[in-house]
Design an enzyme around this catalytic site. Structure first.
Site, PDB file in Angstrom:
ATOM      1  CE  LYS A   6      -5.845  -7.987  -1.389  1.00  0.00           C
ATOM      2  NZ  LYS A   6      -6.930  -7.877  -0.678  1.00  0.00           N
ATOM      3  CE  LYS A  57     -13.438  -3.612   0.716  1.00  0.00           C
ATOM      4  NZ  LYS A  57     -12.508  -3.433   1.616  1.00  0.00           N
ATOM      5  CE  LYS A  85      -4.400  -1.887   1.258  1.00  0.00           C
ATOM      6  NZ  LYS A  85      -5.648  -1.610   2.243  1.00  0.00           N
TER       7      LYS A  85
HETATM    8  P1  ATP Z   1      -8.778  -2.904  -0.065  1.00  0.00           P
HETATM    9  O1  ATP Z   1      -8.552  -3.010  -1.742  1.00  0.00           O
HETATM   10  O2  ATP Z   1      -9.292  -1.829   0.218  1.00  0.00           O
HETATM   11  O3  ATP Z   1      -7.319  -2.934   0.435  1.00  0.00           O
HETATM   12  P2  ATP Z   1      -9.685  -5.666   0.157  1.00  0.00           P
HETATM   13  O4  ATP Z   1     -10.458  -5.535  -0.959  1.00  0.00           O
HETATM   14  O5  ATP Z   1      -8.221  -5.858   0.151  1.00  0.00           O
HETATM   15  O6  ATP Z   1      -9.693  -3.818   0.463  1.00  0.00           O
HETATM   16  P3  ATP Z   1     -10.451  -5.907   3.047  1.00  0.00           P
HETATM   17  O7  ATP Z   1     -11.668  -5.241   3.426  1.00  0.00           O
HETATM   18  O8  ATP Z   1      -9.014  -5.615   3.464  1.00  0.00           O
HETATM   19  O9  ATP Z   1     -10.460  -5.936   1.492  1.00  0.00           O
HETATM   20  O10 ATP Z   1     -10.763  -7.361   3.363  1.00  0.00           O
HETATM   21  C1  ATP Z   1     -11.662  -8.022   3.825  1.00  0.00           C
HETATM   22  C2  ATP Z   1     -11.881  -9.469   3.965  1.00  0.00           C
HETATM   23  O11 ATP Z   1     -11.678  -9.858   2.529  1.00  0.00           O
HETATM   24  C3  ATP Z   1     -10.226  -9.900   4.564  1.00  0.00           C
HETATM   25  O12 ATP Z   1     -10.505 -11.028   5.265  1.00  0.00           O
HETATM   26  C4  ATP Z   1      -9.556 -10.286   3.067  1.00  0.00           C
HETATM   27  O13 ATP Z   1      -8.307 -11.342   3.365  1.00  0.00           O
HETATM   28  C5  ATP Z   1     -10.567 -10.747   2.224  1.00  0.00           C
HETATM   29  N1  ATP Z   1     -10.167 -10.519   0.818  1.00  0.00           N
HETATM   30  C6  ATP Z   1      -9.778  -9.435   0.229  1.00  0.00           C
HETATM   31  N2  ATP Z   1      -9.530  -9.446  -1.056  1.00  0.00           N
HETATM   32  C7  ATP Z   1      -9.542 -11.018  -1.306  1.00  0.00           C
HETATM   33  C8  ATP Z   1      -9.438 -11.766  -2.382  1.00  0.00           C
HETATM   34  N3  ATP Z   1      -8.979 -11.133  -3.503  1.00  0.00           N
HETATM   35  N4  ATP Z   1      -9.383 -13.041  -2.224  1.00  0.00           N
HETATM   36  C9  ATP Z   1      -9.717 -13.594  -1.122  1.00  0.00           C
HETATM   37  N5  ATP Z   1     -10.075 -12.933   0.039  1.00  0.00           N
HETATM   38  C10 ATP Z   1      -9.923 -11.449  -0.148  1.00  0.00           C
END
Ligand code: ATP
Ligand code: LTN
Length: 335
Positions: free
Chosen positions: A195, A198, A113
């Site tokens: 990965k 969002k 990040k």
């Molecule tokens: P950001 O993009 O804002 O960092 P994020 O999409 O990575 O957010 P978080 O809110 O940080 O999402 O994560 C919420 C949950 O979803 C966590 O348990 C994280 O491990 C899971 N998660 C996020 N992205 C993935 C993915 N691509 N595959 C599987 N699990 C995910």
């Protein structure tokens, strides 16, 4: 016997993706009958990267409505907004004082990040995993359902719990991650080496839980594959591997079974079927979501009750912590 405790959280940093659903959210409701469950919307975490205040407010309610639409039951689980329970920030402060800078420097999410937001790196982004440890340890959580990307943060939470217990006497339960073997890391549809996230600037990289049918169909059709034109599950065909993982997670079919099913078929047919599966999975969630999001009064009731229940447990832990570190107890009259 006392029930074991589960806690997890999702940031309201945007609209939730299929990755959030498969990796985390869809597992949440499975624990409701056997465990004491706490599920929060971690808004304090979300402000570690730039947010527009009115969007943050909207996204927080959206995540709450999606929690409910995906099967969380407020009669069984405590569902709350992190900033409503001030104990999170307070415990994080205490834990900061037993965290080594070197440990935080090794955190890969921070490294990723800080590269991405290189103009606005703040101290909060650096100490983010300590706040996450506070979320978990305040509720004496035994199990934390998350995606693979959170394994390292969970390790830190365990480490801090053990360090505090050794320094001051037994205080915290030692949490374990709950990470499924398939679907714990759904990759970007445009670049299968990173990965699905969002906050990806490319909208075609992710499927949102609230995307309409046409959008889902188009995004799957555009998903990056390869020119081998043969359905197989291996590390040379990473785009396809990711799509098979999504297929497998949503149907409970093993990856070998899926490869077998599409042996003499093209990518086009496989993608059509996958889009159908995703649409069918999201349709009931979207229907329920629409009802919930228009009922602001109901949502307010849920998060108000949640905050009261969460605070009770969190305060109990924080009082013990303050006593152990040597703070003078607050007199009853000013509580
Ligand atoms: P950001 O993009 O804002 O960092 P994020 O999409 O990575 O957010 P978080 O809110 O940080 O999402 O994560 C919420 C949950 O979803 C966590 O348990 C994280 O491990 C899971 N998660 C996020 N992205 C993935 C993915 N691509 N595959 C599987 N699990 C995910
Ligand atoms: N750090 C997590 C979100 C998160 C979390 C938590 C998950 C914050 N606090 C407590 C589980 C338990 C993320 O970035 N995905």
């Amino acid at each position: 016997m006392d029930k074991k405790t589960v806690l997890s959280g999702i940031q309201p940093s945007g609209s939730l993706t299929l990755g959030n659903y498969i990796g985390a959210l869809r597992n949440f409701s499975d624990f409701q009958n056997e465990y004491e469950c706490y599920y929060c919307i971690v808004d304090l975490h979300a402000i570690t990267v730039p947010q527009v205040p009115k969007d943050l407010r909207k996204n927080t309610l959206e995540v709450l409505a999606l929690y409910l639409a995906c099967g969380l039951n407020p009669d069984k689980s405590t569902i709350f907004i992190q900033s409503h329970v001030h104990e999170h920030a307070e415990l994080a402060w205490v834990l900061n004082t037993i965290t080594y800078m070197g440990q935080l420097n090794r955190m890969t999410q921070y490294k990723d990040k800080s590269r991405k937001y290189n103009e606005s790196i703040n101290a909060g982004l650096f100490t983010y995993p300590v706040l996450m440890a506070a979320d978990i340890l305040l509720y004496q959580a035994d199990l934390v359902p998350v995606g693979e990307d959170q394994r390292q943060h969970l390790e830190l939470a365990r480490d801090l719990a053990i360090r505090f217990n050794n320094k001051y006497s037994d205080t915290f339960s030692i949490p374990e991650p709950f990470i499924r073997s398939t679907g714990s890391k759904i990759m970007s549809l445009q670049d299968p080496s990173i990965k699905m996230s969002k906050s990806d600037p490319d909208k075609n990289a992710y499927i949102l839980l609230l995307d309409d049918k046409d959008t889902i169909y188009k995004k799957i059709k555009r998903a990056v594959t390869d020119s081998e034109n043969h359905i197989d599950y291996n590390d040379r065909q990473l785009g396809l591997k990711n799509l098979i993982d999504i297929f497998s997670s949503l149907t409970d079919k093993r990856t070998e079974e899926i490869v077998e099913m599409y042996q003499n078929k093209g990518y086009g047919e496989f993608k059509d079927d996958l889009a159908e599966i995703i649409i069918d999975c999201l349709e009931p969630i979207q229907r329920r979501y629409k009802e919930l999001i228009s009922d602001k009064e109901y949502l307010e009731k849920i998060y108000s009750i949640g905050a009261i229940k969460a605070e009770r447990k969190a305060n109990n832990t924080l009082r013990k912590v303050y006593k152990k570190v040597g703070f003078v107890p607050k007199p009853d009259m000013i509580k």
